[in-house]
Design a protein around this motif. Structure first.
Motif, PDB file in Angstrom:
ATOM      1  N   PRO C 149     109.109  -7.710-115.310  1.00  0.00           N
ATOM      2  CA  PRO C 149     109.445  -7.153-116.632  1.00  0.00           C
ATOM      3  C   PRO C 149     109.903  -5.703-116.565  1.00  0.00           C
ATOM      4  O   PRO C 149     110.834  -5.313-117.265  1.00  0.00           O
ATOM      5  CB  PRO C 149     108.122  -7.269-117.410  1.00  0.00           C
ATOM      6  CG  PRO C 149     107.357  -8.314-116.717  1.00  0.00           C
ATOM      7  CD  PRO C 149     107.737  -8.241-115.283  1.00  0.00           C
ATOM      8  N   ILE C 150     109.245  -4.907-115.698  1.00  0.00           N
ATOM      9  CA  ILE C 150     109.650  -3.494-115.590  1.00  0.00           C
ATOM     10  C   ILE C 150     111.069  -3.395-115.059  1.00  0.00           C
ATOM     11  O   ILE C 150     111.886  -2.616-115.534  1.00  0.00           O
ATOM     12  CB  ILE C 150     108.690  -2.733-114.656  1.00  0.00           C
ATOM     13  CG1 ILE C 150     107.310  -2.634-115.284  1.00  0.00           C
ATOM     14  CG2 ILE C 150     109.211  -1.330-114.381  1.00  0.00           C
ATOM     15  CD1 ILE C 150     106.311  -1.915-114.422  1.00  0.00           C
ATOM     16  N   ILE C 155     114.093  -0.456-115.073  1.00  0.00           N
ATOM     17  CA  ILE C 155     114.736   0.033-113.852  1.00  0.00           C
ATOM     18  C   ILE C 155     116.153  -0.476-113.685  1.00  0.00           C
ATOM     19  O   ILE C 155     117.073   0.287-113.403  1.00  0.00           O
ATOM     20  CB  ILE C 155     113.872  -0.346-112.634  1.00  0.00           C
ATOM     21  CG1 ILE C 155     112.508   0.297-112.781  1.00  0.00           C
ATOM     22  CG2 ILE C 155     114.546   0.088-111.368  1.00  0.00           C
ATOM     23  CD1 ILE C 155     111.633   0.157-111.574  1.00  0.00           C
ATOM     24  N   GLN C 156     116.339  -1.790-113.867  1.00  0.00           N
ATOM     25  CA  GLN C 156     117.688  -2.302-113.673  1.00  0.00           C
ATOM     26  C   GLN C 156     118.691  -1.743-114.670  1.00  0.00           C
ATOM     27  O   GLN C 156     119.794  -1.352-114.285  1.00  0.00           O
ATOM     28  CB  GLN C 156     117.677  -3.839-113.665  1.00  0.00           C
ATOM     29  CG  GLN C 156     117.209  -4.376-112.323  1.00  0.00           C
ATOM     30  CD  GLN C 156     117.173  -5.888-112.269  1.00  0.00           C
ATOM     31  OE1 GLN C 156     117.246  -6.557-113.291  1.00  0.00           O
ATOM     32  NE2 GLN C 156     117.053  -6.418-111.069  1.00  0.00           N
ATOM     33  N   PRO C 157     118.329  -1.685-115.950  1.00  0.00           N
ATOM     34  CA  PRO C 157     119.284  -1.053-116.874  1.00  0.00           C
ATOM     35  C   PRO C 157     119.588   0.390-116.496  1.00  0.00           C
ATOM     36  O   PRO C 157     120.727   0.833-116.609  1.00  0.00           O
ATOM     37  CB  PRO C 157     118.565  -1.131-118.227  1.00  0.00           C
ATOM     38  CG  PRO C 157     117.638  -2.280-118.089  1.00  0.00           C
ATOM     39  CD  PRO C 157     117.201  -2.276-116.666  1.00  0.00           C
ATOM     40  N   PRO C 172     124.182  -9.025-114.834  1.00  0.00           N
ATOM     41  CA  PRO C 172     123.075  -9.026-115.788  1.00  0.00           C
ATOM     42  C   PRO C 172     121.747  -8.719-115.112  1.00  0.00           C
ATOM     43  O   PRO C 172     121.555  -9.029-113.935  1.00  0.00           O
ATOM     44  CB  PRO C 172     123.076 -10.453-116.357  1.00  0.00           C
ATOM     45  CG  PRO C 172     123.959 -11.241-115.499  1.00  0.00           C
ATOM     46  CD  PRO C 172     124.804 -10.343-114.676  1.00  0.00           C
ATOM     47  N   ALA C 173     120.877  -8.083-115.887  1.00  0.00           N
ATOM     48  CA  ALA C 173     119.583  -7.697-115.332  1.00  0.00           C
ATOM     49  C   ALA C 173     118.541  -8.755-115.671  1.00  0.00           C
ATOM     50  O   ALA C 173     117.986  -8.788-116.759  1.00  0.00           O
ATOM     51  CB  ALA C 173     119.168  -6.349-115.924  1.00  0.00           C
ATOM     52  N   TYR C 174     118.300  -9.671-114.713  1.00  0.00           N
ATOM     53  CA  TYR C 174     117.316 -10.714-114.979  1.00  0.00           C
ATOM     54  C   TYR C 174     115.901 -10.234-114.750  1.00  0.00           C
ATOM     55  O   TYR C 174     114.947 -10.823-115.210  1.00  0.00           O
ATOM     56  CB  TYR C 174     117.541 -11.906-114.039  1.00  0.00           C
ATOM     57  CG  TYR C 174     118.898 -12.527-114.131  1.00  0.00           C
ATOM     58  CD1 TYR C 174     119.772 -12.462-113.063  1.00  0.00           C
ATOM     59  CD2 TYR C 174     119.306 -13.192-115.270  1.00  0.00           C
ATOM     60  CE1 TYR C 174     121.015 -13.043-113.128  1.00  0.00           C
ATOM     61  CE2 TYR C 174     120.545 -13.780-115.336  1.00  0.00           C
ATOM     62  CZ  TYR C 174     121.400 -13.705-114.265  1.00  0.00           C
ATOM     63  OH  TYR C 174     122.634 -14.279-114.327  1.00  0.00           O
ATOM     64  N   GLY C 175     115.767  -9.212-113.929  1.00  0.00           N
ATOM     65  CA  GLY C 175     114.426  -8.826-113.514  1.00  0.00           C
ATOM     66  C   GLY C 175     114.079  -9.483-112.193  1.00  0.00           C
ATOM     67  O   GLY C 175     113.401  -8.919-111.345  1.00  0.00           O
TER      68      GLY C 175
END
Lengths: 278, 341, 329
Positions: C149-150, C155-157, C172-175
């Motif tokens: 989730p973090i 972090i990814q964004p 895309p940022a899936y996590g």
């Protein structure tokens, strides 16, 4: 002047590295205690799993299963590792010991999933049965190299004066090893054995195709059995909130056992840093 | 010596362990397979165990592919799958394998889209486009056209599929192969396919978890998993053009056409059937039972369980949103149970 | 050795049954034999393991040959199996893990070896060793519920925003994906880099440091320009060791990597590693070719870790031998 500044900066950075590394452990522990602690209950330790989607189940069979697997792992792995270590330290010439050491290091580096596949081919397929035995064999194989190298190392550390004294008193080699050298090295050897067992207690991958899983108690040694690491994996990757809570609690139990063993053993038994770090 | 003493203690423990719990009269069966019916199977095996305390049926939900493979390797006593075994697979079995339908279930498109709480409508073109990786955003016309009045965000669609060999995948890809020639040609139908896009979850459990945790996701799971985990799921357009939501009635309607003409080996596909009220992505799920048992105690338990399952057991399905077997199928199964030796 | 009771006489060395029996009664021979058997069992087990891997992968090896390593498709339906996505995933996640763990580990090792007083150094190394003892599935548990989730929300964004021009941080940022798996692996292997690097640094002879300091270097310069280069080989060894460990990690990786055999330049993309696909697909591979292809993957993993571990041990031994003066620098 700026060299001094650079000096200060870089050295503090290295300190930061250590702080980060060390604090991760405390963070993990804290997080598990927080999440898992609230779900540890009498239910958890004494009940069997409930049907899917129903609450109230527990992990009693997983805990017992893990203990049984560890017992088997010790039974398979420790004698071979111990005696093999004695061979390397006390008997042996040039070629065979070199080969044995090399093979031990090789086996130690084999990923646990590959060992699980091996145990599947070796035990499960001929027997046509998943079983605690197969899981115990897989874990036992993982225990051997650590115990072997560790035993050899501590036996070698025993000063030669002890050996020579025993010979002077008329003992033959076997008696010397068994009654003088082994006891002298026993603390270190025991350290290695306990640490090796603590390590395999947390292994999941080798159990996936050997011990498989069981919703009930697993009688004897020939039936599939549930185990803590596997059930944590199963529950953590599922969608049910109840499963997640149980996974945290089980994670806390598992981590607690592993850490306590490591701390106790390293603090009270170990004499130094000369045992295998793997 | 101490070492000898320790080992004798351990040896005694071992013997105790072997003897103490292996009580006589206990029949222990190991089974593995589909995650699709796992909730109802775990309920059934539990109920059966309560009624017959000396019987333990340990079912591990590892996916239909696993069930078939372990059955063929003979490491389990029986298997379970929502994708019937193929002729090739049946040929490799050393004893004939019988398929016994147990319940009817539905593979539904479940999603996690910001701002969308209700039911979305999915056309076959939308679903195949999404899974082929051609429809990539939630507000794509393929989806929007079927959902007038619903505000769909411009987020990316995160496709979730199975990472393990799955009967649910079989059902889903079977449906997609029927409605999309491109899918049929590029990917095909099987328990394990080369998915063009998406994240892989293990078991229906894993896919449900991924949908739960990943915003913008769309995946296929069995109906009860969506219900038990409060995940929204959509309606699918059936062959008559109606958007149907999966429930007991629509799933039973899907099986209605086939109920009377069920083949003797019970292997049949009911995806994309005729019928206005039929849900298009429904399926039987089967227990895979060897026709010959060497252990008579196990055989008797299996036969008794099957008889119980098609009669009393059926009463527990609907609570878990699985549809009961049509009565013609039940009658046929009772006759087939006699084939097990 | 002076004559001890039970010593063998020339008559005993004959092969007659009586002589054999007499020799066996001499406990030394038995002990030697028993321990030798134990050691041989280890050799037997390992040989059997390698044999099984080789034989069971035969069908895939003969069918695909070297193409296995460059084919991207993993298609059980069509019977096409290629190892490239898994090798790629294994290497990428390990590379990310090393990129994070090596600076942390070596930096920490420098602190512990050069700056910290001995007691602090030992206790902190102790804590690091405890980190190494944490089971993989626990890392997976934390990875799934805490890290993913973090990664997805924060972090990814952020990476996308500031470094999104790099193909590494696009999509895309899936996590879930390569980056997350790499981070989890990094945490798992830092203790190995740390403790081994610390040992090789400590093994560097004192006079090296003192010579540098005498010439007016700051502590940092003495460390970075003299001690670390002297221990360089051993540090590489620790890196190889950590890498070997990362390659074989199964549970933590499969829980956060996304389980999709895909090759993508983006670290945000889901992927697959050899160990993860074995865990997911081994128990259900129907058909001999499928199973054989999986086992061939297992063989590849085995060989990779074998080579890396061998190199690692060699490098570490060489450095500690040099440091203690056995080998010339």
């Amino acid at each position: 002047m700026w060299r001094k500044t650079l000096n200060a900066i870089m050295l503090s950075l290295t300190g930061v590295c250590v702080v980060i590394t060390v604090s991760v452990l405390f963070f993990i522990l804290g997080y598990l205690v927080y999440n898992g602690g609230k779900d540890l209950s009498w239910n958890f330790f004494t009940h069997l799993p409930a049907p899917v989607g129903e609450v109230g189940g527990g992990m009693a069979n997983a805990i017992v299963g893990s203990l049984k697997l560890l017992l088997l792992a010790a039974l398979f792995g420790v004698p071979i590792g111990l005696l093999g270590g004695v061979y390397l330290a006390e008997f042996g010439g040039r070629i065979v010991p070199f080969l044995v050491r090399y093979t031990a290091d090789l086996l130690n580096g084999v990923p646990s999933i590959v060992i699980g596949i091996f145990a599947y081919a070796l035990v499960v397929m001929p027997m046509h049965h998943f079983s605690t035995l197969a899981g115990g064999v897989a874990l036992g194989i993982m225990v051997i190299p650590t115990v072997l190298r560790n035993t050899e190392s501590f036996l070698r550390d025993v000063p030669s004066t002890l050996r020579e004294g025993s010979f002077a008193l008329g003992a033959n080699k076997w008696k010397m090893v068994a009654t003088v050298v082994l006891p002298a090295a026993s603390r270190g050897i025991l350290t290695g054995v306990l640490l090796a067992l603590a390590r395999v207690a947390g292994e999941t991958a080798p159990l996936l195709f050997t011990a498989f899983g069981n919703r009930y108690w697993s009688p004897g040694w020939m039936q599939p059995t549930s185990s803590l690491p596997v059930i944590i994996y199963t529950y953590a990757t599922g969608p049910y909130e109840d499963w997640h809570q149980q996974a945290w609690a089980a994670g806390l139990v598992l981590l607690g056992l592993v850490l306590v063993t490591n701390i106790l053993v390293r603090t009270f038994l170990a004499r130094g840093t000369s045992f295998e770090r793997s | 010596m101490r070492i000898v003493k320790i080992f004798s203690v351990v040896a005694v423990l071992l013997v105790l362990g072997t003897v103490a719990i292996a009580e006589g009269g206990q029949v222990l069966l190991n089974a593995a397979g589909a995650t699709f019916p796992y909730p109802i199977y775990s309920k059934w095996f539990d109920q059966y165990h309560q009624a017959h305390s000396n019987v333990q049926i340990n079912y591990q939900s590892i996916g239909s592919g696993g069930g078939i493979r372990q059955l063929l390797d003979k490491t389990v006593d029986f298997g379970a799958s929502d994708g019937p075994m193929s002729d090739d697979q049946l040929k490799t079995a050393t004893v004939p394998i019988l398929h016994f339908p147990t319940v009817l279930g539905a593979a539904i498109p479940s999603y996690n889209v910001a701002g969308v709480q209700g039911d979305l409508n999915f056309t076959p073109e939308a679903l195949s486009g999404i899974f082929l990786g051609k429809v990539t955003k939630w507000n794509d016309p393929a989806i929007a056209s079927a959902n007038p009045g619903v505000k769909l965000p411009g987020d990316d669609i995160v496709v979730v599929h199975r990472s393990d060999g799955s009967g649910t995948s079989y059902i889903w890809t079977d449906y997609l192969s029927k409605v999309s020639p491109e899918w049929q040609q590029k990917v095909g139908k099987a328990t394990s396919v080369n998915w063009p896009v998406g994240l892989g979850g293990k078991g229906n459990e894993g896919v449900s978890a991924l949908i739960q945790q990943t915003p913008g996701s769309l995946g296929y799971i069995e109906l009860i998993y969506a219900i038990q985990n409060h995940l929204p799921y959509g309606k699918v357009k059936n062959s008559s053009g109606a958007f149907v939501k999966a429930d007991l009635a629509s799933v039973s309607a899907a099986a209605a056409a086939v109920a009377k003409s069920m083949p003797d080996d019970f292997r049949v596909s009911i995806t994309n059937p005729e019928g206005k009220a039929a849900y298009p992505i429904a399926s039987f799920t089967w227990l895979l039972i060897p026709a010959k048992f060497t252990d008579t105690a196990k055989r008797d338990v299996v036969k008794d369980f099957l008889k119980w399952m098609v009669t009393d057991g059926q009463n527990s399905c609907e609570a878990l949103s699985y549809a009961k077997l049509p009565k013609e199928v039940v009658a046929k199964e009772m006759k087939a149970i006699a084939q097990i030796q | 050795m002076a004559t001890t009771p039970n010593a063998a006489t020339p008559a005993d060395l004959a092969w007659s049954p009586r002589a054999l029996l007499r020799r066996l009664r001499g406990a030394d021979e038995i002990a030697h034999l028993i321990t030798l058997i134990a050691a041989a069992t280890l050799l037997l087990i390992t040989a059997l393991l390698v044999y099984q891997l080789w034989v069971l992968s035969a069908e895939a090896r003969t069918k695909f040959g070297w193409n296995f390593f460059v084919t991207r498709t993993w298609d059980p339906v069509a019977g096409q199996f290629g190892a490239l996505p898994f090798i790629y995933g294994t290497l990428v996640t390990s590379a990310v893990a090393l990129a994070l763990a090596v600076p942390l580990g070596v930096g920490g090792a420098i602190f512990l070896a050069e700056l910290a007083p001995p007691k602090l150094s030992s206790s902190l190394t102790f804590v690091s060793d405890l980190l190494a003892a944490v089971p993989s599935v626990i890392y997976g548990l934390l990875g799934v519920f805490l890290l993913v989730p973090i990664m997805r929300t924060t972090i990814q964004p952020a990476l996308k925003k500031w470094l999104g021009f790099l193909p590494l941080f696009q999509g895309p940022a899936y996590g879930i994906g390569f980056l997350t798996a790499g981070i989890v692996l990094a945490i798992m292997i830092v203790p190995f880099v740390l403790s081994v690097s610390r040992e090789v640094l400590l093994a560097v002879a004192r006079d090296q440091r003192e010579a540098a300091l005498a010439l007016g270097a700051t502590k940092w310069e003495s460390t970075w320009k003299v001690v670390v280069p002297a221990a360089r080989i051993g540090i590489f060894g620790s890196v190889f060791l950590a890498l070997a460990r990362a390659l074989g990690e199964t549970m933590a990786v499969t829980m956060v990597i996304g389980n999709n055999p895909r090759i993508s330049a983006s670290l945000f993309s889901p992927g697959y590693s050899i160990a993860a696909v074995l865990a997911n697909e081994f128990s259900e591979a129907t058909g001999n070719l499928y199973l054989s292809a999986l086992i061939e993957l297992g063989l590849v993993l085995f060989l990779l870790t074998f080579v890396l571990n061998g190199l690692a041990r060699l490098l570490i031994v060489v450095t500690t031998a040099r440091g203690s003066g056995v080998l010339p620098t």
